[in-house]
Motif scaffolding. Sequence first.
Motif, short mmCIF file in Angstrom:
data_model
loop_
_atom_site.label_atom_id
_atom_site.label_comp_id
_atom_site.label_asym_id
_atom_site.label_seq_id
_atom_site.Cartn_x
_atom_site.Cartn_y
_atom_site.Cartn_z
N ILE A 28 -10.91 0.68 -21.86
CA ILE A 28 -9.62 1.27 -21.43
C ILE A 28 -8.50 0.25 -21.47
O ILE A 28 -8.63 -0.86 -20.95
N GLU A 29 -7.41 0.64 -22.11
CA GLU A 29 -6.21 -0.20 -22.07
C GLU A 29 -5.25 0.45 -21.09
O GLU A 29 -4.87 1.59 -21.27
N SER A 30 -4.87 -0.30 -20.05
CA SER A 30 -4.07 0.30 -18.98
C SER A 30 -2.70 0.74 -19.47
O SER A 30 -2.03 0.04 -20.22
N SER A 31 -2.31 1.94 -19.05
CA SER A 31 -0.96 2.41 -19.42
C SER A 31 -0.31 3.16 -18.27
O SER A 31 0.71 3.79 -18.44
N GLY A 32 -0.93 3.08 -17.11
CA GLY A 32 -0.34 3.72 -15.93
C GLY A 32 -0.75 5.16 -15.72
O GLY A 32 -0.04 5.90 -15.06
N LYS A 33 -1.88 5.54 -16.31
CA LYS A 33 -2.34 6.92 -16.10
C LYS A 33 -3.26 6.97 -14.89
O LYS A 33 -4.47 7.18 -15.02
N ASN A 34 -2.71 6.69 -13.74
CA ASN A 34 -3.49 6.79 -12.52
C ASN A 34 -2.60 7.35 -11.42
O ASN A 34 -1.38 7.21 -11.48
N PRO A 35 -3.20 8.03 -10.41
CA PRO A 35 -2.39 8.73 -9.41
C PRO A 35 -1.48 7.81 -8.60
O PRO A 35 -0.38 8.22 -8.20
N ILE A 36 -1.92 6.55 -8.36
CA ILE A 36 -1.09 5.65 -7.55
C ILE A 36 0.21 5.33 -8.30
O ILE A 36 1.31 5.41 -7.75
N HIS A 37 0.07 4.99 -9.58
CA HIS A 37 1.25 4.66 -10.38
C HIS A 37 2.18 5.88 -10.48
O HIS A 37 3.39 5.75 -10.30
N GLU A 38 1.59 7.04 -10.76
CA GLU A 38 2.41 8.26 -10.90
C GLU A 38 3.14 8.60 -9.60
O GLU A 38 4.30 9.02 -9.62
N GLY A 39 2.47 8.37 -8.46
CA GLY A 39 3.09 8.61 -7.15
C GLY A 39 4.24 7.66 -6.91
O GLY A 39 5.33 8.06 -6.44
N LEU A 40 4.02 6.38 -7.26
CA LEU A 40 5.08 5.38 -7.05
C LEU A 40 6.29 5.66 -7.94
O LEU A 40 7.44 5.50 -7.50
N VAL A 41 6.03 6.10 -9.18
CA VAL A 41 7.14 6.43 -10.09
C VAL A 41 7.98 7.57 -9.50
O VAL A 41 9.21 7.56 -9.57
N ALA A 42 7.27 8.52 -8.87
CA ALA A 42 7.98 9.68 -8.29
C ALA A 42 8.90 9.27 -7.15
O ALA A 42 9.99 9.84 -7.01
N ILE A 43 8.49 8.28 -6.35
CA ILE A 43 9.33 7.92 -5.19
C ILE A 43 10.24 6.72 -5.48
O ILE A 43 11.08 6.37 -4.66
N LYS A 44 10.07 6.12 -6.66
CA LYS A 44 10.87 4.92 -6.99
C LYS A 44 12.37 5.22 -6.92
O LYS A 44 13.12 4.51 -6.25
N GLU A 45 12.76 6.25 -7.61
CA GLU A 45 14.20 6.54 -7.75
C GLU A 45 14.91 6.75 -6.41
O GLU A 45 15.92 6.08 -6.16
N PRO A 46 14.39 7.65 -5.53
CA PRO A 46 15.11 7.82 -4.26
C PRO A 46 15.18 6.55 -3.42
O PRO A 46 16.21 6.27 -2.79
N ILE A 47 14.09 5.75 -3.43
CA ILE A 47 14.10 4.52 -2.62
C ILE A 47 15.13 3.54 -3.17
O ILE A 47 15.94 2.97 -2.43
#
Lengths: 476, 423
Positions: free
Chosen positions: B177-196
């Motif tokens: 596996i080559e990491s590309s951010g397909k994991n729930p933690i990364h996706e969750g952080l991306v979702a809250i990044k903008e408002p913070i």
Amino acid sequence: MNKFFKKLLLLLALVMASISSYAQVTFDDLKILKNNKEPTISAFSQKDQEAIKGSFPDPDYRRTVRNKLYLSIMEFLNNDYSKCEMSIVNRFVDKINITGLTVNQTYIEKLLKMLRIDNAIDDIAYKMLSAINQDYFTLSEIEQKYTDTNLNLNSNRPSELSELYESFKKWPNETTECAYGRFIDLLENVPLSKKPKKKKVFKTRLKTLASYNKQALKASIISPASYHKLEYLRRHSNVIRGELWFADYFQTMQTVKDSNANDQPDNSIYQFEKENNFSSEHLKRLNKISVRELLYIKYNAQQISQLAEVLIKASRRMGSDPNVEAYLPTITQEFTIINDQGEKENYVETLKLTPLEQYNYARKRMRKDILDLQVTEEFRSTDIYYRDIVMAALETGYITFEEISVVVQYDDLWNPTKTKFEKVMNFIFGVANVGTFFVPPPFNIVSSIALTVVEGVIDQKHKNGADNDNPATIID
Amino acid sequence: MIILQQLLISLFILSLSALANDKLCIVEKKVLIRGKKDQYALVNKKLKDLYCSKKFEGKYFKIVKGTSDEAISFNEDEKLTLKAANVYYHLTLARDFWINTIKSDYVKQLKQITIRLEITNSYSELRHFKNEKLEENFNNAWTIPAGNTPHFAPVQKSWDQEVWFSPIKKLATRDTIESSGKNPIHEGLVAIKEPIVDFNKNSLLFDSLGFIAYPNQYQSSYLASAITNVGVIAVVYGLVETSKHIDKWFIDKYYFIDTAMVPDIIYHEYSHIALSDTMKPVHSVPVIEGMADYFASLIANRDKMYSKIKGISNNKVRNRKSRKFYHPYLEEDWNSESDFTLSVLWKVRNSIAAENKKRTELGRNELIDPSKLIHHAHLHMNEEADIINDLPKALIDTCKEYCENVRLGTSAIYQSFEKKGFN
């Protein structure tokens, strides 16, 4: 010359005969009064329906009453030159009276409700007949009450007031003169001190008429009986307040109702009462006008046909019309370029739409058709709503009740309907967002972030497919 | 005279043996039945329509090992006979479904199909089998089309369509596996990044303006709040970047499937056979795979297809209720294993079923049987069919042929596709 004159006379006679036969309504024509457009009774309560159902158990009697009402309507439509609506009830009462019953307003009202429950008439016809029934008996009561006071009228003294009440010096006989028609004339001629707003003209005229009625009574231009009748019509008559006349309703219905339906009768209506009640829905909670009634109030026969045509075209374009073979639309663009040798070369680019693009194209084209219709002379002062288009298509029989649930979604493209859940969530998040302002720091930051996350998660779960950004489409 | 007598006797013996071969028997064998979650049980089930030859060969299926043409005997090793019995049993279930529920005339007339277990070879259009040393297959199952060797081949051979199940093999997946951010933690952080980040930027701007306007009042608090704001932004960006590299934590260490032991896969492969009158199983295409998935999910009666079975498969599930929306990349062959087409068909099915319910409640006939709609749609498609053009068109054309109310049916189909983001 003589021969030519004879031929001309014969032709004229034929034309006259055809016109008169066209105008004559037969008993068979009255079948259109049968309700197949309003599955739900919205004109009176469920409790009333239950009470009436038990009152007339004999199907033969119900059939006889229906025929008598139809006959009364037929006579009204054929014989009354002036089309006095009141005569329908008058004739109906006479026909019912033969059976030796005590016929009063309550009894006729019960019969009308029974006929509505049996779908012999629809809600619109019921409401009109019920209002006429009330007026007919109330005016008769007033007539009886003031019978001796119709004396010493000062009808010969010429004045403006006397001219205004000319039609009511003697109360209309409801055969050659109609009380309703003359009352409307009177209203339209009432002088107003200042010009009211367009929407308030009718109400202002009704209000102003009160003082004129009093003056006319005082000046002995009208009798006390006429005064009380005029006052009753002014204050209580639902026929006067209504926006439809029975003859007009029947005539429009004769032209449009099921005009686009297949020749074969719709045998698919099995449990009519359980069909989609779109046509019976009230426009607003406190407004008693149904979607179907509004169609007849707002539009004439030609307009209703034009509205239905919009949906017919859309349905054909999207390939949903069972009787029309529709192919996928293509977009073609022609080009002319000048090549290196200075010669003109032509080429054509063609793009075939996908089925979903075809569907969306038909919906967008329908929106344009509505706008095109809106700017025509016929629809200049009327706002066309998509709801009216659907109702017109249902009325003309182009669509059936079960198709309503899918057809009403065609306009979601430009007028998306919000689900109850979405409305509730929007309200909750709106309140919660404002609420975060009152939370002391640093909890306000935490709560606002938490709210954003929750909102995002809920939005993601209830994401609408129609909002998807599909890069492969050119018509979304 | 003696010769004639001998001939008659041998003819009699031959016809007796043929009769014995054609005689059908019912045999009870252990097969895999799924339990809750990843559990399963080996349950005794009757295998019907088997020839009485003590082999896994019956009227409709012949189970062989590898490239052999001989049916597997009941006396072979236990693991192999378990797989053979399992495949035979579930294939029979699938065949019964296609004949009794879908009422497929095509399936009814199908002759015996060869099923190959433990085959590692790849399929060759010219030679039937590719050399296994050149290209070995594991953890896979596929259906091959009928074919024959070209006329110039020295050895002439022809074959009917077959189903192949390759052996299980544990493959270490995490390392690949080559990491590309397909994991729930990364996706969750991306979702809250903008408002913070926006909140802190605004706060920083507000404090800066305050400091410029009233330097004396803001002097003490400005620096602290600025550091806090910038710090939060930096931490958020840092977390987002770091979380990209933890994909491995959310992936199983090994990948393995014993395809012959997974009922859903057996149903899926048989559905390919059942649809092969128009959709030849030449190569993996999202529409063909989705159609096969749809019917397999009906046979299995499961929302989440091909889910894990302890010790047998740790395959990724295909969810018929998936909420994915359409994107053109889903048309690519490498997306054949996606559950998108399955979920589209399921959406159409549910929408038609809902209309059927309304109609029958009012005493009308059903609009159309959803499975009939989807089954007949395959007659309007071929192996080149795509999702955006051919699938909706085939369904709409089928509805025009069979729906009791064409406008209702076609609109319901359009609206189902719209809900899946095709607009």
